[in-house]
Design a protein around this motif. Structure first.
Motif, PDB file in Angstrom:
ATOM      1  N   LEU A  32       0.847  -1.198  -0.063  1.00 25.60           N
ATOM      2  CA  LEU A  32       0.126  -0.113   0.059  1.00 25.60           C
ATOM      3  C   LEU A  32       0.861   1.107  -0.094  1.00 25.60           C
ATOM      4  CD1 LEU A  32      -2.881   1.071   0.142  1.00 25.60           C
ATOM      5  CD2 LEU A  32      -2.744   1.204   2.600  1.00 25.60           C
ATOM      6  N   VAL A  33       1.887   1.155   0.944  1.00 27.60           N
ATOM      7  CA  VAL A  33       2.902   2.472   0.904  1.00 27.60           C
ATOM      8  C   VAL A  33       3.603   2.610  -0.538  1.00 27.60           C
ATOM      9  CG1 VAL A  33       4.917   3.271   1.712  1.00 27.60           C
ATOM     10  CG2 VAL A  33       3.031   2.222   3.314  1.00 27.60           C
ATOM     11  N   TYR A  34       4.089   1.303  -1.282  1.00 24.03           N
ATOM     12  CA  TYR A  34       4.372   1.600  -2.691  1.00 24.03           C
ATOM     13  C   TYR A  34       3.640   1.959  -3.284  1.00 24.03           C
ATOM     14  CZ  TYR A  34       7.608   0.104  -6.260  1.00 24.03           C
ATOM     15  OH  TYR A  34       8.487   0.111  -7.364  1.00 24.03           O
ATOM     16  N   CYS A  35       2.136   1.792  -3.343  1.00 23.40           N
ATOM     17  CA  CYS A  35       1.282   2.355  -4.346  1.00 23.40           C
ATOM     18  C   CYS A  35       1.222   3.748  -3.953  1.00 23.40           C
ATOM     19  CB  CYS A  35      -0.225   1.761  -4.040  1.00 23.40           C
ATOM     20  SG  CYS A  35      -0.208   0.034  -4.839  1.00 23.40           S
ATOM     21  N   PHE A  36       1.359   4.377  -2.679  1.00 23.88           N
ATOM     22  CA  PHE A  36       1.050   5.791  -2.528  1.00 23.88           C
ATOM     23  C   PHE A  36       2.661   6.415  -3.366  1.00 23.88           C
ATOM     24  CE2 PHE A  36      -1.271   4.952   1.468  1.00 23.88           C
ATOM     25  CZ  PHE A  36      -2.455   4.860   0.811  1.00 23.88           C
ATOM     26  N   PHE A  37       3.799   5.665  -3.377  1.00 26.47           N
ATOM     27  CA  PHE A  37       4.989   6.433  -4.035  1.00 26.47           C
ATOM     28  C   PHE A  37       4.509   6.496  -5.371  1.00 26.47           C
ATOM     29  CE2 PHE A  37       8.036   4.039  -0.806  1.00 26.47           C
ATOM     30  CZ  PHE A  37       7.638   5.222   0.110  1.00 26.47           C
ATOM     31  N   GLY A  38       3.951   5.225  -5.970  1.00 29.52           N
ATOM     32  CA  GLY A  38       3.658   5.243  -7.480  1.00 29.52           C
ATOM     33  C   GLY A  38       2.596   6.480  -7.498  1.00 29.52           C
ATOM     34  N   GLY A  91      -7.751  17.803  -9.880  1.00 29.88           N
ATOM     35  CA  GLY A  91      -6.654  16.909 -10.370  1.00 29.88           C
ATOM     36  C   GLY A  91      -5.951  16.378  -9.145  1.00 29.88           C
ATOM     37  N   THR A  92      -5.546  17.023  -8.147  1.00 27.36           N
ATOM     38  CA  THR A  92      -5.242  16.631  -6.746  1.00 27.36           C
ATOM     39  C   THR A  92      -5.917  15.949  -5.891  1.00 27.36           C
ATOM     40  OG1 THR A  92      -5.628  18.603  -5.727  1.00 27.36           O
ATOM     41  CG2 THR A  92      -3.327  18.494  -6.702  1.00 27.36           C
ATOM     42  N   SER A  93      -7.283  15.850  -6.305  1.00 24.98           N
ATOM     43  CA  SER A  93      -8.259  15.087  -5.578  1.00 24.98           C
ATOM     44  C   SER A  93      -8.713  13.960  -6.085  1.00 24.98           C
ATOM     45  CB  SER A  93      -9.467  15.999  -5.233  1.00 24.98           C
ATOM     46  OG  SER A  93      -9.436  17.065  -4.436  1.00 24.98           O
ATOM     47  N   PHE A  94      -8.024  13.885  -7.346  1.00 28.78           N
ATOM     48  CA  PHE A  94      -8.588  12.586  -8.255  1.00 28.78           C
ATOM     49  C   PHE A  94      -8.493  11.229  -7.600  1.00 28.78           C
ATOM     50  CE2 PHE A  94      -8.715   9.747 -12.026  1.00 28.78           C
ATOM     51  CZ  PHE A  94     -10.114  10.425 -12.617  1.00 28.78           C
ATOM     52  N   PRO A  95      -7.201  11.010  -7.040  1.00 30.31           N
ATOM     53  CA  PRO A  95      -6.855   9.698  -6.289  1.00 30.31           C
ATOM     54  C   PRO A  95      -8.204   9.452  -5.426  1.00 30.31           C
ATOM     55  CG  PRO A  95      -5.032  11.047  -6.312  1.00 30.31           C
ATOM     56  CD  PRO A  95      -6.064  11.851  -6.776  1.00 30.31           C
ATOM     57  N   GLN A  96      -8.727  10.417  -4.691  1.00 26.49           N
ATOM     58  CA  GLN A  96      -9.722   9.940  -3.811  1.00 26.49           C
ATOM     59  C   GLN A  96     -11.102   9.862  -4.427  1.00 26.49           C
ATOM     60  OE1 GLN A  96      -7.505  12.529  -3.403  1.00 26.49           O
ATOM     61  NE2 GLN A  96      -8.034  13.674  -1.730  1.00 26.49           N
ATOM     62  N   SER A 362      -6.242   5.988 -11.736  1.00 25.22           N
ATOM     63  CA  SER A 362      -7.412   5.358 -11.395  1.00 25.22           C
ATOM     64  C   SER A 362      -7.225   3.836 -11.259  1.00 25.22           C
ATOM     65  CB  SER A 362      -8.492   5.482 -12.668  1.00 25.22           C
ATOM     66  OG  SER A 362      -8.992   6.683 -12.935  1.00 25.22           O
ATOM     67  N   GLY A 363      -6.288   3.363 -12.097  1.00 26.73           N
ATOM     68  CA  GLY A 363      -5.684   1.829 -11.709  1.00 26.73           C
ATOM     69  C   GLY A 363      -5.112   1.951 -10.601  1.00 26.73           C
ATOM     70  N   ILE A 364      -4.122   3.052 -10.084  1.00 29.10           N
ATOM     71  CA  ILE A 364      -3.727   2.612  -8.703  1.00 29.10           C
ATOM     72  C   ILE A 364      -4.570   2.707  -7.625  1.00 29.10           C
ATOM     73  CG2 ILE A 364      -2.093   3.768  -7.018  1.00 29.10           C
ATOM     74  CD1 ILE A 364      -0.322   4.814  -9.466  1.00 29.10           C
ATOM     75  N   ALA A 365      -5.318   3.721  -7.836  1.00 26.48           N
ATOM     76  CA  ALA A 365      -6.678   3.597  -6.984  1.00 26.48           C
ATOM     77  C   ALA A 365      -7.730   2.333  -6.683  1.00 26.48           C
ATOM     78  CB  ALA A 365      -7.620   4.776  -7.321  1.00 26.48           C
ATOM     79  N   TYR A 366      -7.530   1.470  -7.735  1.00 25.75           N
ATOM     80  CA  TYR A 366      -8.340   0.383  -7.951  1.00 25.75           C
ATOM     81  C   TYR A 366      -7.658  -0.591  -7.124  1.00 25.75           C
ATOM     82  CZ  TYR A 366      -9.880  -4.304  -9.269  1.00 25.75           C
ATOM     83  OH  TYR A 366     -10.523  -5.510  -9.337  1.00 25.75           O
ATOM     84  N   VAL A 367      -6.279  -0.606  -7.094  1.00 27.26           N
ATOM     85  CA  VAL A 367      -5.385  -1.511  -6.594  1.00 27.26           C
ATOM     86  C   VAL A 367      -5.364  -1.209  -4.921  1.00 27.26           C
ATOM     87  CG1 VAL A 367      -2.969  -2.285  -5.985  1.00 27.26           C
ATOM     88  CG2 VAL A 367      -3.590  -1.898  -8.239  1.00 27.26           C
ATOM     89  N   ALA A 390      -5.453   6.024   6.829  1.00 32.13           N
ATOM     90  CA  ALA A 390      -4.473   5.735   6.177  1.00 32.13           C
ATOM     91  C   ALA A 390      -4.729   6.182   4.683  1.00 32.13           C
ATOM     92  CB  ALA A 390      -4.241   4.347   6.171  1.00 32.13           C
ATOM     93  N   LEU A 391      -5.919   5.550   4.196  1.00 29.55           N
ATOM     94  CA  LEU A 391      -6.200   6.196   2.728  1.00 29.55           C
ATOM     95  C   LEU A 391      -6.464   7.748   2.485  1.00 29.55           C
ATOM     96  CD1 LEU A 391      -8.982   3.411   1.646  1.00 29.55           C
ATOM     97  CD2 LEU A 391      -6.291   3.722   1.062  1.00 29.55           C
ATOM     98  N   ALA A 392      -6.920   8.046   3.324  1.00 28.49           N
ATOM     99  CA  ALA A 392      -7.047   9.845   3.237  1.00 28.49           C
ATOM    100  C   ALA A 392      -5.921  10.267   3.092  1.00 28.49           C
ATOM    101  CB  ALA A 392      -8.027  10.275   4.388  1.00 28.49           C
ATOM    102  N   SER A 393      -4.940   9.943   4.133  1.00 29.62           N
ATOM    103  CA  SER A 393      -3.608  10.590   4.135  1.00 29.62           C
ATOM    104  C   SER A 393      -2.703  10.442   2.941  1.00 29.62           C
ATOM    105  CB  SER A 393      -2.831   9.878   5.271  1.00 29.62           C
ATOM    106  OG  SER A 393      -3.496  10.239   6.534  1.00 29.62           O
ATOM    107  N   GLY A 394      -2.569   9.169   2.608  1.00 23.69           N
ATOM    108  CA  GLY A 394      -2.086   8.655   1.435  1.00 23.69           C
ATOM    109  C   GLY A 394      -2.523   9.152   0.210  1.00 23.69           C
ATOM    110  N   THR A 395      -4.008   9.342  -0.214  1.00 26.50           N
ATOM    111  CA  THR A 395      -4.394   9.834  -1.498  1.00 26.50           C
ATOM    112  C   THR A 395      -4.464  11.312  -1.336  1.00 26.50           C
ATOM    113  OG1 THR A 395      -6.701   9.481  -0.422  1.00 26.50           O
ATOM    114  CG2 THR A 395      -5.691   7.793  -1.618  1.00 26.50           C
TER     115      THR A 395
END
Length: 521
Positions: A32-38, A91-96, A362-367, A390-395
């Motif tokens: 999950l942390v690695y996904c946040f790096f991506g 754009g910056t909110s697109f992960p959420q 979007s792909g990373i968000a699915y993972v 965790a999710l709110a902070s990372g995204t």
């Protein structure tokens, strides 16, 4: 700490369900942390594509009535207030937003909504308001002050940000308690259009629709010409960097996604080429850059992706620091190679790169949603708690990066704070509105039933805590404006004390919301 039940499903590799729940939780959190790096890496490409979009200009040629000379005006296509909301904040909110939409699609056909989307977006609002404000207060140089120059636009954005969460509480607890109808979801989405209209009316000072507040001290160019931030522009984005003439005759490449304004550049057309102005030369240089072979630029993206050391890093004397940098680049290499497939942002003013970046996000968000389900399963922790922590902070990391850069490099605090308030509005009107509209529309035509909200009591309680703590946050910003004359910066001691206060407010929100969801209070 860990659930006694066995989670038979697997996600990372075949046979992982044979491992202990503790080991599986460790692997999921690590990934999950690695996904946040991506997520951070693709956000950087997203910013560069957005910069090319907002730099787009149109040429207007007029005749000077006094001299009869032609006057060329290069007008920005994008109004900076609208760009702040639709490109920067969205754009910056697109992960959420992606996470909430994917969660809604996965839950399609169920009468009860999933908890990841709303939980992440409410938690993201708290992260935006408290930790990001805390960072922005301390990043200006010690003693320097940066204030909001257009209070009218900020007040409009602040109003719609607070109203978004008041509206969310109304539809959850007052109109149709613990359920959402298709009309409530539709009204939620439509209010995003009202936000855009009201913000534009305030920016243009339309009568009867705007507050009678002048924009005091708002600069024509939001990035000062003597900026020393040229190192921020790496080789990968040199071709899309805008150049500015500086006093010593040297040119510095400056990348800043926040140089969004609607100012005009006026220049008389010379009679001969020898009298050609620096502005027109700059425009010609841009045209030459745009004519470069896009294929070679794209190939260079892959070359840069596998480079483990830059020229500056090789000059470092400390071998341990060099090795640490190489190791870090090695960790990020898979992401960099993957994102090198995003077309260069020189194509179509950056729109293709913009869309491709959103697809990767979007792909990373699915993972991330799948990993969150697995973490909840093996640990027994309520998914809602994971969502708003965790999710709110990372995204929300892209929001933090965007506001930090704006607070460091812009001469005012407008974009840094506007990104926070607008992101919170986008989270509700778009991030919650669209997923709920998808689910309620399906339920309306298939089941003739509304969408029932899981953990609505916990969500409503989190909203009440958010209202109380956000009032304390805004009160301190107003107090700083009255005492220090600016919202950001100031004496180092006061800046750090303000940042600490904002972090305490965030911890209060996290702890009280978690205790309520867990049934302790």
């Amino acid at each position: 700490m860990f659930s006694d039940e066995r989670c038979e499903s697997y996600f990372l590799f075949y046979g992982e369900n044979l491992l202990s729940n503790g080991m599986r939780a460790f692997l999921y959190i690590l990934y999950l942390v690695y996904c946040f790096f991506g997520l951070s890496a693709i956000t950087a490409r997203f910013f560069r594509s957005m910069e090319n979009i907002v730099k787009q200009t149109r040429q207007i040629v007029d005749i000077d009535p006094d001299t009869n000379d032609q006057v060329v005006k290069y007008e920005k296509v994008w109004n900076y207030t609208i760009a702040d909301i639709t490109l920067l904040a969205f754009g910056t909110s697109f992960p959420q937003i992606s996470l909430a939409t994917i969660d809604a699609i996965q839950n399609l056909g169920q009468l009860t909504a999933g908890g990841l989307g709303p939980g992440t977006l409410v938690g993201s609002a708290a992260f935006d308001l408290f930790p990001i404000h805390a960072v922005c207060v301390v990043v200006p140089k010690a003693g320097s002050l940066k204030k909001i120059s257009d209070l009218g636009v900020w007040l409009v954005e602040l109003f719609w940000s607070f109203w978004a969460y008041i509206w969310l509480y109304i539809i959850l607890e007052v109109w149709t308690p613990k359920a959402i109808t298709i009309w409530e979801a539709l009204l939620t989405v439509l209010q995003f259009g009202l936000l855009l209209l009201h913000a534009y009316a305030q920016d243009r000072r339309w009568p009867y629709l705007s507050l009678p507040l002048a924009a005091n001290g708002r600069p024509e160019d939001w990035v000062p010409e003597n900026s020393t931030s040229s190192d921020h522009c790496d080789k990968e984005c040199d071709d899309s960097c805008e150049t500015f003439q500086v006093s010593d005759g040297q040119e510095k490449s400056v990348v800043d996604i926040f140089s969004i304004h609607s100012g005009l550049v006026y220049q008389n057309v010379p009679d001969d080429d020898m009298a050609e102005s620096s502005v027109l030369k700059h425009i010609k240089r841009k045209n030459v850059k745009e004519d470069l072979d896009v294929g070679s630029v794209w190939r260079q993206q892959f070359v840069d992706a596998i480079k483990l050391e830059s020229i500056e890093s090789k000059k470092t004397d400390c071998i341990y620091l060099r090795m640490a940098r190489i190791f870090w680049q090695l960790i990020l290499t898979p992401w960099r190679l993957l994102f090198a497939f995003v077309p260069p942002c020189q194509i179509s003013h950056g729109w293709i790169a913009f869309v491709c970046s959103l697809i990767f996000i979007s792909g990373i968000a699915y993972v991330v949603t799948k990993l969150t389900d697995q973490i909840s399963c093996v640990t027994g922790v309520n998914p809602y708690i994971i969502a708003f922590t965790a999710l709110a902070s990372g995204t929300s990391w892209p929001d933090l990066v965007a506001s930090k850069i704006a607070a460091e490099r812009q001469v005012t605090a407008d974009s840094a704070i506007a990104n926070i308030t607008c992101s919170n509005s986008v989270n509700i009107y778009v991030g919650i509105g669209i997923p709920w509209l998808i689910n309620t529309t399906y339920n309306f035509f298939v089941y003739q039933q509304p969408l029932h909200i899981q953990n609505s009591g916990g969500l409503s309680f989190s909203l009440l805590i958010f209202f109380a703590t956000s009032a304390g946050c805004v009160a301190v910003l107003v107090l700083r404006r009255l005492i220090l004359g600016a919202e950001l910066g100031g004496p180092k001691l006061w800046a750090w004390m303000t940042a600490a206060y904002f972090m305490v407010l965030w911890l209060v929100f996290i702890v009280l919301s978690s205790l309520r969801i867990s049934g302790i209070i």
